[in-house]
Design an enzyme around this catalytic site. Structure first.
Site, mmCIF file in Angstrom:
data_model
loop_
_atom_site.group_PDB
_atom_site.id
_atom_site.type_symbol
_atom_site.label_atom_id
_atom_site.label_comp_id
_atom_site.label_asym_id
_atom_site.label_seq_id
_atom_site.Cartn_x
_atom_site.Cartn_y
_atom_site.Cartn_z
ATOM 1 N N HIS A 66 13.112 -3.951 -4.098
ATOM 2 C CA HIS A 66 11.825 -4.054 -3.394
ATOM 3 C C HIS A 66 10.841 -2.946 -3.811
ATOM 4 O O HIS A 66 9.762 -3.239 -4.329
ATOM 5 C CB HIS A 66 12.056 -4.104 -1.885
ATOM 6 N N HIS A 90 8.328 4.516 -0.884
ATOM 7 C CA HIS A 90 7.594 4.213 0.351
ATOM 8 C C HIS A 90 8.474 3.916 1.551
ATOM 9 O O HIS A 90 8.030 4.065 2.678
ATOM 10 C CB HIS A 90 6.567 3.096 0.123
ATOM 11 N N GLU A 94 11.401 5.978 6.277
ATOM 12 C CA GLU A 94 11.689 5.058 7.376
ATOM 13 C C GLU A 94 13.168 4.681 7.432
ATOM 14 O O GLU A 94 13.756 4.645 8.496
ATOM 15 C CB GLU A 94 10.868 3.773 7.191
ATOM 16 N N ASP A 95 13.735 4.387 6.273
ATOM 17 C CA ASP A 95 15.039 3.738 6.261
ATOM 18 C C ASP A 95 16.200 4.656 5.908
ATOM 19 O O ASP A 95 17.352 4.261 5.997
ATOM 20 C CB ASP A 95 15.036 2.565 5.254
ATOM 21 N N ASP A 157 3.132 -3.525 -1.087
ATOM 22 C CA ASP A 157 4.341 -3.703 -0.281
ATOM 23 C C ASP A 157 4.274 -5.048 0.441
ATOM 24 O O ASP A 157 5.208 -5.853 0.412
ATOM 25 C CB ASP A 157 4.407 -2.537 0.726
ATOM 26 N N ASP A 277 -13.622 -30.436 -8.088
ATOM 27 C CA ASP A 277 -14.279 -30.871 -9.306
ATOM 28 C C ASP A 277 -15.352 -29.932 -9.814
ATOM 29 O O ASP A 277 -16.066 -30.250 -10.756
ATOM 30 C CB ASP A 277 -14.890 -32.275 -9.128
HETATM 31 MN MN MN Z 1 8.471 -1.922 1.939
#
Ligand code: MN
Length: 731
Positions: A66, A90, A94-95, A157, A277
């Site tokens: 990702h 990024h 957070e993770d 993201d 068109d």
């Molecule tokens: Mn992300």
């Protein structure tokens, strides 16, 4: 978000060779970065890879795929290394356990700030779908991304998450699709990121209405086949004509993106074929003069449709977009839309604001770039007056580059825009006038904070009110909005005039009684005549004027009784004293020079605009008025005063350790509060002068207090202070 990892820890994925992400990224970087920059970016990759080790995306891929794709999207725009590193990193804050501090040490402050900025954006959640709220939410996002690169990473993201949304449940796909359509796609558009904008819109549409998307994309594919011939023919004709005129140009056919066809159809501006068109072509030339030459050449080839020509070179669009737009009558009568622009204009059209963060290989390029960015902003400022649209854009841009607004949440998740510097009190008044007038405290992000606290972007603000609370004049020192200021002023004025009216009525009744009239027996007709004579609308106004000292009670009383003007003698001594309870509010003030207390002989002075000011008989400040009874009113204390009064005391005490504590205890034991204390050296160093401002009930209470203080051994002298000499000190 689509990118959150699932929480199981299988060994490294067997599906992909360990270095596949690595090589995909490297390939992209080699297109435009110097070797040492590539190494920096790859270091960020390795760090992120290790941090996310064992985490998987919902699709089953290793999580690192990702951030790598996000970085690749930005590399396609040729963004600078810090942006790419931030993209790779990024999600680590957070993770995983990685801190901002650690990122700053390893990759520098800029990268750490960018990652922190993206993480902060992830934390705010869009709740209401109302249009106005979406607008504010976009502004909030922009305002929070103090560096535009933060929003660029965030958009990339979101783009990757949207591309991989299929693995999510339908409900979630719809919700994220809607959020993207309302929030992120318009931001991309506003920043001029055309490619990202269109893809975000198409993907949103796909996830909100999967069936309509399928039908429409099938129709487009089919129609494209039929168009091929026309497109090829026109393309050849244009190329040929430009070559004849010796204009070097790159000519391409282009198509509307799916979602714009859908909205055009939905707005009923045309059927599918009418919308589809229209043939679009793009001509890219080397510079601005050539744009106009090419325009002339094409208008010679096919007839232009009148009224369709737009010169966005002379007057750029608000997001910096420049091009010439014209529509021609093509062969077979089909309209042909042509955009003509220079290479540089094209870069800005495709990458928008990102074009200003493009990677440049040398410092010279960099400063030229900064200068161009500056010029670009300058130009935006200049065109501000030229179109309403650009004013709107500037406003959005301002929150980003010239931050002067803050966006905060109400307890219900609504977003409120306030000027920068706004405090909790401003917020309270923005919610509702009553909330402002009654606010006593505030919780910011669930924590109690002072009302004067300045609000920051993304704060959750909850005002605590109390039914009988009133605005405090001191709020005027720190409110930032005109609305709050006006309401506080208005409230204070109204309160004062109400209280003045009550006092005015008492003053008038007193005068009426002195003239042997019963106030309750004055009939309506007399009042009405008085109102007419004075040219005012309500009785209240007259009473307020009396209370504020703008009219004399005795004069009004005489007019009301239709009596002749009194002589000076008659007036004197006829009025009984008016009683002072101490609860009159702002209409009655106790002079700060002498600080009268119940039991003191007092005099009242009507001060124009201020109301009735009470002094002690012996106050030195009023000595010169005392002999002029025209100027003062006879007042006396109500036997039943129910409040505390302030007095100033001066004590001379022997310099002994702990003496202040002894005096303070003595004051407290006599049932009094200390408001203020100050000290200075006495006439000789053995003594200290102490000045206390204390609260007492009346003279008796004061006498009790002074008696008990005299019992303290160290207290040599004690006196109550009146008059101007000590006024400053005692304030
Ligand atoms: Mn992300």
């Amino acid at each position: 978000m689509g990118g959150k990892p699932a929480n199981h820890n299988p060994p490294a994925s067997p599906l992909l060779p360990a270095d596949s992400e690595d090589s995909q990224l490297r390939l992209r970087l080699k297109e435009y970065l110097k070797p040492e920059d590539i190494e920096q970016v790859m270091a960020a990759y390795r760090f992120s890879d290790a941090a996310h080790a064992g985490q998987m995306r919902k699709s089953g891929e290793p999580y690192i795929s990702h951030p790598v794709t996000v970085a690749c999207i930005l590399a396609e725009l040729h963004l600078d290394p810090p942006s790419l590193m931030a993209a790779l990193l990024h999600d680590v804050m957070e993770d995983t356990e990685v801190s901002k501090h650690e990122l700053a040490e390893k990759f520098g402050k800029t990268v750490a700030e960018l990652v922190d900025g993206v993480s902060k954006l992830d934390k705010i959640e869009f709740q209401t779908a109302a249009h106005a709220q979406a607008e504010n939410f976009r502004k909030m996002l922009l305002a929070m991304s103090q560096d535009v690169r933060v929003i660029l990473v965030k958009l990339a993201d979101r783009l990757h998450n949207m591309r991989t949304l299929d693995v999510m449940a339908p409900e979630k796909r719809r919700r994220i699709g809607k959020e993207t359509l309302e929030i992120y796609a318009p931001i991309a558009n506003r920043l001029g990121l055309n490619a990202i904008y269109q893809e975000l819109e198409d993907l949103s549409f796909k996830n909100i209405h999967p069936r309509r998307y399928a039908v429409l994309s099938k129709a487009i594919k089919a129609a494209r086949g039929n168009r091929k011939e026309v497109v090829g023919k026109v393309l050849d004709a244009i190329k040929h004509r430009l070559a004849e005129m010796q204009i070097d140009a790159e000519v391409t056919g282009r198509e509307k993106h799916l979602f714009s066809i859908y909205t055009k159809m939905a707005e009923k501006t045309g059927t599918f074929s009418q919308v589809f068109d229209i043939y679009g072509f793009r001509v890219i030339v080397k510079d601005t003069p050539t744009c106009y030459l090419a325009l002339g050449a094409l208008h010679g080839l096919y007839k232009p449709i009148p009224g369709k020509f737009k010169d966005y070179i002379a007057i750029p669009k608000a997001n910096g977009y420049q091009s010439l737009h014209t529509t021609l009558f093509g062969p077979f009568g089909t309209p042909i839309e042509v955009q003509i622009r220079s290479r540089e204009m094209h870069n800005i059209a495709e990458a928008g604001v990102a074009a200003h963060w493009l990677y440049k290989s040398s410092d010279a390029d960099l400063s030229a770039l900064q200068q161009r960015t500056h010029q670009w902003l300058q130009r935006l400022l200049e065109i501000q007056s030229e179109s309403a649209d650009s004013v709107e854009f500037l406003e959005h841009f301002k929150v980003d580059l010239f931050p002067d607004e803050v966006y905060v949440f109400t307890p219900k998740g609504k977003i409120m825009a306030l000027p920068r510097g706004a405090t909790a009190v401003d917020f309270a008044y923005a919610v509702h006038t009553d909330v402002g007038n009654r606010c006593v405290a505030v919780k910011i992000n669930q924590e109690l904070a002072p009302l004067r606290t300045e609000l920051r972007n993304g704060d959750h603000v909850e005002i605590i009110t109390a039914a009988h609370s009133k605005p405090n004049p001191s709020w005027l020192n720190y409110v930032a909005t005109g609305k709050a200021r006006a309401h506080i002023r208005h409230f204070l004025k109204t309160m004062k005039s109400e209280e003045s009216a009550v006092l005015g009525e008492r003053l008038l009744n007193q005068a009426l009684r002195a003239l042997h009239a019963d106030p309750s027996l004055i009939d309506e007709a007399r009042w009405e005549k008085l109102l007419r004579d004075y040219g005012v609308k309500t009785r209240e106004e007259i009473l307020t004027d009396i209370g504020l000292g703008k009219r004399l009670n005795i004069m009004v009383a005489r007019q009301l009784l239709a009596m002749a003007e009194p002589s000076g003698e008659q007036r004197q001594g006829k009025l009984g004293a008016i009683t002072i309870r101490g609860s009159e509010g702002m209409a009655v003030q106790f002079a700060k020079c002498c600080r009268p207390i119940p039991g003191d002989p007092i005099l009242g002075f009507i001060n124009k605009g201020k109301g009735l000011v009470i002094h002690t008989h012996d106050c030195p400040a009023i000595r010169k008025f005392r002999m002029d009874p025209d100027k003062w009113l006879d007042v006396e204390w109500d036997p039943d005063t129910k409040r505390l009064f302030t007095v100033n005391l001066k004590l001379a005490v022997a310099n002994q350790p702990g003496v202040l504590a002894k005096v303070a205890t003595g004051i407290a034991e006599a049932g009094s509060n200390i408001d203020n204390v100050s000290m200075e050296e006495g006439d000789n160093s053995a003594y200290t002068n102490m000045h206390f401002t204390v609260q007492i009930e009346d003279r008796e209470h004061l006498a009790r207090l002074m008696r008990s203080l005299r019992k303290i051994q160290e207290v040599v002298r004690i006196s109550r202070v009146k008059g101007l000499a000590t006024e400053n000190k005692s304030q």
